[in-house]
Design a protein around this motif. Structure first.
Motif, mmCIF file in Angstrom:
data_model
loop_
_atom_site.group_PDB
_atom_site.id
_atom_site.type_symbol
_atom_site.label_atom_id
_atom_site.label_comp_id
_atom_site.label_asym_id
_atom_site.label_seq_id
_atom_site.Cartn_x
_atom_site.Cartn_y
_atom_site.Cartn_z
ATOM 1 N N THR A 199 0.848 -1.301 0.021
ATOM 2 C CA THR A 199 0.103 -0.037 0.129
ATOM 3 C C THR A 199 0.868 1.260 0.035
ATOM 4 O OG1 THR A 199 -1.705 -1.022 1.225
ATOM 5 C CG2 THR A 199 -1.754 1.266 1.350
ATOM 6 N N PRO A 200 1.990 1.509 0.859
ATOM 7 C CA PRO A 200 2.937 2.631 0.750
ATOM 8 C C PRO A 200 3.391 2.962 -0.423
ATOM 9 C CG PRO A 200 3.250 1.311 2.578
ATOM 10 C CD PRO A 200 2.369 0.378 1.616
ATOM 11 N N VAL A 201 3.472 2.061 -1.402
ATOM 12 C CA VAL A 201 4.085 2.215 -2.760
ATOM 13 C C VAL A 201 2.977 2.760 -3.655
ATOM 14 C CG1 VAL A 201 4.826 1.086 -4.946
ATOM 15 C CG2 VAL A 201 5.497 0.075 -2.881
ATOM 16 N N ILE A 202 1.726 2.709 -3.689
ATOM 17 C CA ILE A 202 0.704 3.222 -4.400
ATOM 18 C C ILE A 202 0.227 4.732 -3.655
ATOM 19 C CG2 ILE A 202 0.258 1.035 -5.504
ATOM 20 C CD1 ILE A 202 -1.860 0.766 -3.922
ATOM 21 N N TRP A 261 4.430 11.222 8.039
ATOM 22 C CA TRP A 261 5.729 11.204 8.648
ATOM 23 C C TRP A 261 6.434 12.432 9.240
ATOM 24 C CZ3 TRP A 261 9.457 7.467 9.280
ATOM 25 C CH2 TRP A 261 9.380 6.013 8.545
ATOM 26 N N ARG A 262 5.570 13.588 8.734
ATOM 27 C CA ARG A 262 6.187 14.826 9.558
ATOM 28 C C ARG A 262 5.483 14.850 10.858
ATOM 29 N NH1 ARG A 262 7.439 19.567 7.558
ATOM 30 N NH2 ARG A 262 8.559 19.611 5.454
ATOM 31 N N ARG A 318 8.425 3.118 2.072
ATOM 32 C CA ARG A 318 7.552 3.390 1.187
ATOM 33 C C ARG A 318 7.895 2.384 -0.171
ATOM 34 N NH1 ARG A 318 7.699 7.594 -3.079
ATOM 35 N NH2 ARG A 318 5.275 7.832 -3.780
ATOM 36 N N ASN A 319 9.114 2.117 -0.215
ATOM 37 C CA ASN A 319 9.315 1.202 -1.475
ATOM 38 C C ASN A 319 9.770 -0.026 -1.264
ATOM 39 O OD1 ASN A 319 9.296 3.673 -3.107
ATOM 40 N ND2 ASN A 319 11.052 4.322 -2.001
#
Length: 313
Positions: free
Chosen positions: A136-139, A149-150, A192-193
């Motif tokens: 899910t983080p990839v898309i 993340w901030r 993320r990747n």
């Protein structure tokens, strides 16, 4: 006594005349060229021609004021490339990019391979759920990832510093400190990747012959020995593909510093792609083109070295 005879074989069909075959092959070739023509035209107009223009532009002194008269620019040879090498900010951006790649690529591959092995060996019915969760983080949009993340990395009330405070560790300013800003971007990029490499590694692991593992286990090989001697050689092409694509993506990393830190603090997170983009924004088209082709040259060299090191023996 009755005698039976086998039926005579049917005569082979006569070959088509050579003229008819050539006419049919020519028609198919023309049809194929006609179907490929739209793609060829689009590729030449929107890809090949801009690439050629940018290469020519990197050897000229073209600036934003020369857009109205692009043929009036002067040819400066390798001066733009020398200017890029002499620019301290570009050198710092190149160093940041190298650190990002050297840290991010191995961590991404290790995380993706570990997740793939866990899904391949230790997860049964919920495999699809974990696969979707990790991917899910990839898309997910980089803007949404940056916002999350901030909040996590806020110096005072962020979740990361809150947890560190429970064990007595002082709260660092993750994105505001030169010592931790780039590391924070590396961690975010890996999170993320790694889902992409996980999916590719999972496909490669499922193609490994299970009988090899069973035979090695009967011979007394432990799990690490089977992984090193059977799994890794079997997924070498998959590992090469993941290594090359991940390295190319990280050598061009742009979104993370652009959205999270804007290259700061004090250029500690600026990347080569981001600085090249800023030079285009400032109208220094010749210098920006030279920086872009320097990045392309590094990508080509790194890819060639990886193919040489990871090729089949």
């Amino acid at each position: 006594m009755t005698s039976s005879t086998a039926p005579a074989p049917a005569p082979a069909p006569a070959p088509a005349p050579a003229g008819r075959r050539s006419r049919g092959g020519g028609a198919e070739a023309r049809a194929g060229l006609l179907l490929a023509l739209p793609f060829v035209v689009l590729f030449l107009v929107f890809t090949a021609w801009p690439v050629l223009q940018s290469m020519i532009m990197s050897f000229t002194d073209m600036r934003i004021s020369d857009i109205r008269s692009p043929f009036a620019v002067n040819f400066v040879g390798l001066q733009n490339y020398l200017t890029a090498f002499e620019d301290p900010v570009f050198r710092r951006a190149a160093l940041n990019t190298a650190v990002f790649v050297l840290l991010g690529v191995p961590l991404t591959i290790i995380a993706g391979l570990a997740a793939a092995i866990a899904l391949d060996k230790g997860v049964g019915k919920l495999r699809a759920v974990f696969r979707v969760g990790f991917y899910t983080p990839v898309i997910t949009s980089i803007v949404a990832v940056a916002v999350v993340w901030r909040f996590l990395l806020q110096p005072e009330n962020g979740l990361v510093n809150t947890v560190l405070g429970w064990v007595g560790i002082d709260s660092p300013h993750w994105l505001g400190d030169q010592r931790t800003a780039l590391l924070s971007l590396v961690i975010m990029a890996v999170w993320r990747n790694f889902g992409t490499s996980m999916v590719i590694f999972l496909a490669g692991l499922q193609a490994v012959d299970r009988q090899l593992h069973e035979a090695a286990a009967l011979d007394g090989a432990n799990a690490w020995q089977r992984f090193r001697s059977i799994t890794v050689p079997s997924i070498r092409p998959t590992l090469l593909f993941v290594l090359v694509t991940t390295s190319i993506g990280y050598l061009q990393f742009f979104e993370e510093p652009f959205v999270m830190t804007n290259g700061g603090p004090l250029n500690s997170t600026i990347s080569a792609s981001m600085y090249t983009y800023s030079q285009f924004g400032f109208g220094n088209y010749g210098v920006a083109g030279a920086m872009a082709y320097l990045t392309f040259l590094v990508i080509a060299i790194v890819t060639l070295v990886q193919f040489r090191l990871m090729r089949e023996k």
